[in-house]
Enzyme design. Structure first.
Site, mmCIF file in Angstrom:
data_model
loop_
_atom_site.group_PDB
_atom_site.id
_atom_site.type_symbol
_atom_site.label_atom_id
_atom_site.label_comp_id
_atom_site.label_asym_id
_atom_site.label_seq_id
_atom_site.Cartn_x
_atom_site.Cartn_y
_atom_site.Cartn_z
ATOM 1 C CD1 TRP A 89 -16.909 105.003 -92.218
ATOM 2 C CD2 TRP A 89 -16.546 106.001 -90.244
ATOM 3 N NE1 TRP A 89 -16.844 106.351 -92.432
ATOM 4 C CE2 TRP A 89 -16.625 107.009 -91.240
ATOM 5 C CE3 TRP A 89 -16.328 106.402 -88.933
ATOM 6 C CZ2 TRP A 89 -16.488 108.360 -90.950
ATOM 7 C CZ3 TRP A 89 -16.194 107.753 -88.641
ATOM 8 C CH2 TRP A 89 -16.278 108.712 -89.637
ATOM 9 C CE1 TYR A 106 -19.496 108.184 -101.260
ATOM 10 C CE2 TYR A 106 -21.699 108.398 -100.328
ATOM 11 C CZ TYR A 106 -20.451 108.939 -100.608
ATOM 12 O OH TYR A 106 -20.172 110.229 -100.237
ATOM 13 C CE1 TYR A 133 -16.873 105.613 -104.989
ATOM 14 C CE2 TYR A 133 -15.004 104.097 -105.100
ATOM 15 C CZ TYR A 133 -15.649 105.178 -104.510
ATOM 16 O OH TYR A 133 -15.055 105.810 -103.456
ATOM 17 C CE1 TYR A 192 -17.815 113.008 -99.129
ATOM 18 C CE2 TYR A 192 -16.083 114.607 -99.529
ATOM 19 C CZ TYR A 192 -16.532 113.310 -99.527
ATOM 20 O OH TYR A 192 -15.702 112.306 -99.905
ATOM 21 C CD1 TRP A 193 -16.211 114.105 -95.694
ATOM 22 C CD2 TRP A 193 -16.733 114.310 -93.527
ATOM 23 N NE1 TRP A 193 -16.801 112.929 -95.297
ATOM 24 C CE2 TRP A 193 -17.134 113.027 -93.970
ATOM 25 C CE3 TRP A 193 -16.970 114.669 -92.181
ATOM 26 C CZ2 TRP A 193 -17.751 112.107 -93.143
ATOM 27 C CZ3 TRP A 193 -17.578 113.741 -91.348
ATOM 28 C CH2 TRP A 193 -17.951 112.486 -91.840
ATOM 29 N NE ARG A 212 -18.611 113.645 -103.826
ATOM 30 C CZ ARG A 212 -18.570 112.623 -102.950
ATOM 31 N NH1 ARG A 212 -19.482 112.510 -102.006
ATOM 32 N NH2 ARG A 212 -17.620 111.734 -103.007
ATOM 33 C CD GLU A 223 -22.954 111.572 -98.394
ATOM 34 O OE1 GLU A 223 -23.512 112.017 -99.424
ATOM 35 O OE2 GLU A 223 -21.812 111.070 -98.403
ATOM 36 N N GLY A 262 -12.189 108.745 -92.812
ATOM 37 C CA GLY A 262 -13.641 108.758 -92.960
ATOM 38 C C GLY A 262 -14.160 110.173 -93.202
ATOM 39 C CD1 TRP A 282 -16.423 103.734 -97.649
ATOM 40 C CD2 TRP A 282 -17.809 102.991 -99.233
ATOM 41 N NE1 TRP A 282 -16.055 104.303 -98.838
ATOM 42 C CE2 TRP A 282 -16.875 103.869 -99.828
ATOM 43 C CE3 TRP A 282 -18.770 102.383 -100.058
ATOM 44 C CZ2 TRP A 282 -16.877 104.172 -101.187
ATOM 45 C CZ3 TRP A 282 -18.774 102.687 -101.416
ATOM 46 C CH2 TRP A 282 -17.836 103.564 -101.966
ATOM 47 C CG ASP A 337 -13.454 110.653 -97.505
ATOM 48 O OD1 ASP A 337 -13.430 110.144 -96.367
ATOM 49 O OD2 ASP A 337 -13.896 110.057 -98.500
HETATM 50 C C1 GLC Z 1 -17.562 109.133 -98.115
HETATM 51 C C2 GLC Z 1 -17.287 109.481 -96.662
HETATM 52 C C3 GLC Z 1 -16.893 108.234 -95.892
HETATM 53 C C4 GLC Z 1 -17.931 107.155 -96.081
HETATM 54 C C5 GLC Z 1 -18.231 106.895 -97.560
HETATM 55 C C6 GLC Z 1 -19.421 106.001 -97.775
HETATM 56 O O1 GLC Z 1 -16.414 108.723 -98.759
HETATM 57 O O2 GLC Z 1 -16.321 110.460 -96.556
HETATM 58 O O3 GLC Z 1 -16.750 108.511 -94.526
HETATM 59 O O4 GLC Z 1 -17.535 105.986 -95.468
HETATM 60 O O5 GLC Z 1 -18.523 108.111 -98.204
HETATM 61 O O6 GLC Z 1 -20.543 106.490 -97.137
#
Ligand code: GLC
Length: 420
Positions: A35, A29, A81, A347-348, A196, A390, A161, A33, A163
């Protein structure tokens, strides 16, 4: 304990660039970002208030003229990215994405103000920040709830968030993948692809994004024309709480709070329409396809964080929450483990996320102190044992995704050091 606190501080500082902080220091990342920065600012506030305010200011420097605060700011354009700044092709002053993320800044700022001595210069700065946050919230009310329902829509799964949560499976299945779609993802080269999203999901993410881009991200058009439009319980819970905190901030600084107060009333009332009495659960609403979404996602319990003015509902939520992870060693799994969509590693779709635990812990503090303390202690334990990753397996605590993850470190500081 001291070691971990120092490590958490070092993690944040190690990820810090000019005026903002990366979610992690690996290549996954390489930008700011939305949040993440909110959580990170809260972390800094335990040892460097100026870094905390700077993090928020840098994020708000990327605010669009209409009020939106983008989900990603590309301060550094030389990264691999995807989707990068050219793929989004938008931004005001700073290259950015064309969608947003959960608005947590008002809540974070209120937390920071509650526990810090603020000097005059900082106060002036904070007043400016509050005005920008207010503009952001008004943008949501105007453009993401054009029918004035008290509940706002997200127009891309990335806006939530969380995703690739199973919450989005049905609405995503309806998205027709663009013909000859071409792009090169990088995320699954940096971490294990099993953790992922699948390629088919990515094709749909990009299709939705490309359509928004075609509409030039015009907020008057996208609500109707996005391929994805969902009123999500978790997202609206965060927004409701943020609106309540914003009212406190506006009040403290002598700014007009009428509009937000009225919106809160509408939200409190209309949230109950998302409650299914028979199943005793809340559902999200797929506005695009006119369908209800019943997925046992931990994000539905963010309603506890929103402090809904309804004791009966709050009690039911707590009862259900206590049944969310009966068998697992580590909680909370992002999806209930007996649900067909549950995946331990992706993830998620199953793993434990520190920010989810944090929202719920905060929400429970004034409702079930014992349970909230248990969540706090368990969350601290996993971080001290496994490190600032994470996300984690709910079965065996195995750490996954990125290491040196900023919000895990930042929220650890809050869980550990917040005296309230
Ligand atoms: C992923 C997460 C997201 C977060 C980003 C950076 O995309 O789903 O919530 O803000 O990573 O950490």
């Amino acid at each position: 304990m001291k070691i971990s606190i120092n490590k958490a501080k070092k993690t944040l500082l190690g990820n810090r660039r000019r005026g903002y902080t990366l979610p992690t220091n690996n290549k996954l990342y390489p930008a700011q970002w939305n949040w993440d920065s909110g959580f990170i600012a809260l972390g800094y506030s335990y040892f460097n208030l100026n870094f905390a305010l700077k993090e928020i200011n840098t994020l708000l420097d990327g605010q669009w003229k209409d009020g939106m605060v983008p989900h990603i700011l590309f301060h550094n354009t030389k990264t691999n990215y995807y989707p990068n700044y050219t793929a989004w092709n938008c931004g005001n002053k700073i290259h950015s994405s064309g969608i947003t993320q959960p608005p947590i800044l008002a809540t974070i700022l209120k937390e920071i103000l509650n526990k810090n001595e603020i000097n005059k210069t900082q106060l002036l700065n904070i007043k400016k920040i509050i005005k920008k946050i207010n503009k952001f919230h008004e943008w949501f009310i105007q453009f993401r709830d054009p029918k004035k329902t008290g509940l706002v829509s997200i127009l891309h799964p990335w806006e939530s968030g969380y995703d690739n949560s199973p919450l989005w499976d049905d609405p995503m299945n309806k998205v027709k993948i663009e013909k000859n779609i071409k792009y090169k993802r990088a995320d699954n080269k940096v971490v294990n692809p099993d953790f992922r999203p699948l390629d088919i999901d990515y094709d749909r993410y990009v299709t939705i994004k490309n359509n928004l881009r075609k509409l030039k991200y015009n907020p008057k058009k996208v609500y109707k024309s996005s391929f994805f439009n969902v009123v999500d319980v978790g997202f609206n819970s965060i927004f409701l709480k943020a609106n309540k905190d914003l009212v406190t901030l506006l009040d403290r600084f002598g700014l007009n709070k009428k509009k937000i107060e009225n919106y809160i009333k509408a939200t409190e009332k209309n949230f109950l329409k998302l409650y299914d009495k028979k199943r005793k659960t809340f559902f999200s609403k797929d506005i695009k396809n006119k369908k209800k979404i019943f997925i046992p996602s931990i994000t539905n319990y963010f309603l506890l964080f929103a402090d809904l003015n309804n004791d009966k509902i709050n009690k039911i939520l707590i009862q259900n929450l206590k049944k969310h992870n009966l068998k697992e060693k580590y909680f909370f799994s992002s999806i209930k483990s007996n649900h067909k969509s549950f995946e331990e590693k992706r993830y998620w779709r199953g793993p434990v996320w520190i920010n989810c635990n944090w929202f719920i812990y905060k929400g429970l503090k004034n409702k079930d102190r014992l349970f909230s303390n248990k969540i706090r202690n368990k969350t601290i334990q996993i971080l001290e044992k496994k490190g600032f990753f994470e996300y984690f397996s709910c079965k065996n605590g195995k750490p996954m995704g990125a290491k040196n993850f900023s919000w895990s470190a930042a929220l650890y500081l809050d869980l550990k050091l917040n005296k309230n």
